[in-house]
Write a protein that holds these residues in place. Structure first.
Motif, PDB file in Angstrom:
ATOM      1  N   ASN A   5      36.693  49.105  43.981  1.00 25.44           N
ATOM      2  CA  ASN A   5      37.473  48.168  44.790  1.00 25.44           C
ATOM      3  C   ASN A   5      37.280  46.738  44.328  1.00 25.44           C
ATOM      4  N   THR A   6      36.049  46.390  43.987  1.00 19.56           N
ATOM      5  CA  THR A   6      35.748  45.031  43.555  1.00 19.56           C
ATOM      6  C   THR A   6      36.518  44.682  42.290  1.00 19.56           C
ATOM      7  N   VAL A   7      36.556  45.585  41.354  1.00 16.02           N
ATOM      8  CA  VAL A   7      37.276  45.358  40.097  1.00 16.02           C
ATOM      9  C   VAL A   7      38.774  45.201  40.374  1.00 16.02           C
ATOM     10  N   LYS A   8      39.315  46.057  41.232  1.00 10.29           N
ATOM     11  CA  LYS A   8      40.740  45.986  41.559  1.00 10.29           C
ATOM     12  C   LYS A   8      41.080  44.688  42.286  1.00 10.29           C
ATOM     13  N   ILE A   9      40.230  44.297  43.223  1.00 11.70           N
ATOM     14  CA  ILE A   9      40.468  43.070  43.974  1.00 11.70           C
ATOM     15  C   ILE A   9      40.481  41.863  43.036  1.00 11.70           C
ATOM     16  N   ARG A  10      39.499  41.773  42.162  1.00 10.05           N
ATOM     17  CA  ARG A  10      39.451  40.651  41.220  1.00 10.05           C
ATOM     18  C   ARG A  10      40.682  40.621  40.336  1.00 10.05           C
ATOM     19  N   ALA A  11      41.113  41.786  39.848  1.00  6.72           N
ATOM     20  CA  ALA A  11      42.298  41.841  38.980  1.00  6.72           C
ATOM     21  C   ALA A  11      43.538  41.369  39.731  1.00  6.72           C
ATOM     22  N   LEU A  12      43.693  41.808  40.972  1.00  2.00           N
ATOM     23  CA  LEU A  12      44.849  41.382  41.766  1.00  2.00           C
ATOM     24  C   LEU A  12      44.823  39.879  42.037  1.00  2.00           C
ATOM     25  N   LEU A  13      43.651  39.362  42.357  1.00  3.12           N
ATOM     26  CA  LEU A  13      43.554  37.931  42.672  1.00  3.12           C
ATOM     27  C   LEU A  13      43.781  37.051  41.450  1.00  3.12           C
ATOM     28  N   LYS A  14      43.440  37.533  40.289  1.00  2.00           N
ATOM     29  CA  LYS A  14      43.648  36.749  39.062  1.00  2.00           C
ATOM     30  C   LYS A  14      45.113  36.724  38.640  1.00  2.00           C
ATOM     31  N   ASN A  15      45.890  37.689  39.113  1.00  2.00           N
ATOM     32  CA  ASN A  15      47.305  37.786  38.769  1.00  2.00           C
ATOM     33  C   ASN A  15      48.096  36.825  39.656  1.00  2.00           C
ATOM     34  N   SER A  16      48.764  35.871  39.046  1.00  2.00           N
ATOM     35  CA  SER A  16      49.490  34.863  39.826  1.00  2.00           C
ATOM     36  C   SER A  16      50.732  35.421  40.512  1.00  2.00           C
ATOM     37  N   SER A  17      51.164  36.616  40.135  1.00  2.00           N
ATOM     38  CA  SER A  17      52.348  37.193  40.780  1.00  2.00           C
ATOM     39  C   SER A  17      51.972  38.222  41.843  1.00  2.00           C
ATOM     40  N   ASP A  75      51.146  36.617  56.970  1.00  2.00           N
ATOM     41  CA  ASP A  75      52.544  37.052  56.973  1.00  2.00           C
ATOM     42  C   ASP A  75      53.502  35.889  57.205  1.00  2.00           C
ATOM     43  N   LYS A  76      53.067  34.887  57.941  1.00  2.00           N
ATOM     44  CA  LYS A  76      53.935  33.751  58.263  1.00  2.00           C
ATOM     45  C   LYS A  76      53.966  32.687  57.169  1.00  2.00           C
ATOM     46  N   LEU A  77      53.115  32.824  56.149  1.00  2.00           N
ATOM     47  CA  LEU A  77      53.039  31.814  55.094  1.00  2.00           C
ATOM     48  C   LEU A  77      54.215  31.909  54.130  1.00  2.00           C
ATOM     49  N   ASP A  78      54.598  30.760  53.564  1.00  2.00           N
ATOM     50  CA  ASP A  78      55.615  30.784  52.516  1.00  2.00           C
ATOM     51  C   ASP A  78      54.930  31.138  51.179  1.00  2.00           C
ATOM     52  N   ASP A  79      55.705  31.255  50.123  1.00  2.00           N
ATOM     53  CA  ASP A  79      55.168  31.693  48.829  1.00  2.00           C
ATOM     54  C   ASP A  79      54.136  30.727  48.261  1.00  2.00           C
ATOM     55  N   LYS A  80      54.376  29.437  48.428  1.00  2.00           N
ATOM     56  CA  LYS A  80      53.436  28.434  47.903  1.00  2.00           C
ATOM     57  C   LYS A  80      52.086  28.527  48.626  1.00  2.00           C
ATOM     58  N   ALA A  81      52.121  28.660  49.934  1.00  2.00           N
ATOM     59  CA  ALA A  81      50.892  28.774  50.723  1.00  2.00           C
ATOM     60  C   ALA A  81      50.176  30.097  50.444  1.00  2.00           C
ATOM     61  N   THR A  82      50.939  31.161  50.210  1.00  2.00           N
ATOM     62  CA  THR A  82      50.336  32.456  49.874  1.00  2.00           C
ATOM     63  C   THR A  82      49.595  32.364  48.551  1.00  2.00           C
ATOM     64  N   ASP A  83      50.176  31.661  47.588  1.00  2.00           N
ATOM     65  CA  ASP A  83      49.494  31.490  46.296  1.00  2.00           C
ATOM     66  C   ASP A  83      48.225  30.657  46.466  1.00  2.00           C
ATOM     67  N   LYS A  84      48.271  29.659  47.348  1.00  2.00           N
ATOM     68  CA  LYS A  84      47.075  28.859  47.621  1.00  2.00           C
ATOM     69  C   LYS A  84      45.977  29.750  48.219  1.00  2.00           C
ATOM     70  N   ILE A  85      46.343  30.628  49.134  1.00  2.00           N
ATOM     71  CA  ILE A  85      45.390  31.559  49.743  1.00  2.00           C
ATOM     72  C   ILE A  85      44.818  32.489  48.670  1.00  2.00           C
ATOM     73  N   ARG A  86      45.664  32.956  47.758  1.00  2.00           N
ATOM     74  CA  ARG A  86      45.200  33.815  46.668  1.00  2.00           C
ATOM     75  C   ARG A  86      44.121  33.111  45.850  1.00  2.00           C
ATOM     76  N   LYS A  87      44.358  31.845  45.541  1.00  2.00           N
ATOM     77  CA  LYS A  87      43.381  31.071  44.769  1.00  2.00           C
ATOM     78  C   LYS A  87      42.097  30.849  45.564  1.00  2.00           C
ATOM     79  N   GLU A  88      42.231  30.588  46.854  1.00  2.00           N
ATOM     80  CA  GLU A  88      41.048  30.403  47.703  1.00  2.00           C
ATOM     81  C   GLU A  88      40.239  31.696  47.818  1.00  2.00           C
ATOM     82  N   LEU A  89      40.936  32.820  47.916  1.00  2.00           N
ATOM     83  CA  LEU A  89      40.250  34.117  47.971  1.00  2.00           C
ATOM     84  C   LEU A  89      39.484  34.372  46.673  1.00  2.00           C
TER      85      LEU A  89
END
Length: 119
Positions: A5-17, A75-89
């Motif tokens: 799970n850790t490997v998968k999570i890191r891979a997903l978070l590194k992917n900007s899409s 769920d209520k976030l727009d795409d820009k805010a979702t990407d910010k959350i991805r980076k914070e995660l």
């Protein structure tokens, strides 16, 4: 050693899409896992750092309630805010020491198995 799970999570978070539903799945995995948060009281700093949100005490008594509110927030976030959350995660995940909880769990299980085998 890293968990699958850790490997998968890191891979997903590194992917900007990464899609919003994937972020929600990652958040679900992190909040519900006792590998990252042994006690519910350990979760509020994570929520503040990554999402900049705080919940009342009655919400913090239940992981499923914390999860429901946080998923609704994402769920209520727009795409820009979702990407910010991805980076914070990703930042939180790397600061946290993503392989430490899994390593501790393995050593604890190994010791339990050793004591059982020695009886």
């Amino acid at each position: 050693m890293l968990s699958n799970n850790t490997v998968k999570i890191r891979a997903l978070l590194k992917n900007s899409s990464t899609e919003r539903f994937e972020i929600q799945g990652i958040v679900s995995t992190i909040i519900l896992s006792t590998l990252y948060f042994k006690h519910n009281s350990d979760i509020p700093p994570f929520l503040k750092e990554v999402f900049d949100i705080e919940y009342k005490d009655y919400v913090l008594k239940s992981r499923t309630m914390i999860l429901a509110r946080t998923i609704r927030f994402v769920d209520k976030l727009d795409d820009k805010a979702t990407d910010k959350i991805r980076k914070e995660l990703l930042k939180w995940f790397e600061d946290f020491g993503y392989d430490e909880p899994f390593s501790k769990n393995i050593s604890r299980n190994k010791n339990a198995a050793d004591s059982w085998m020695n009886k």
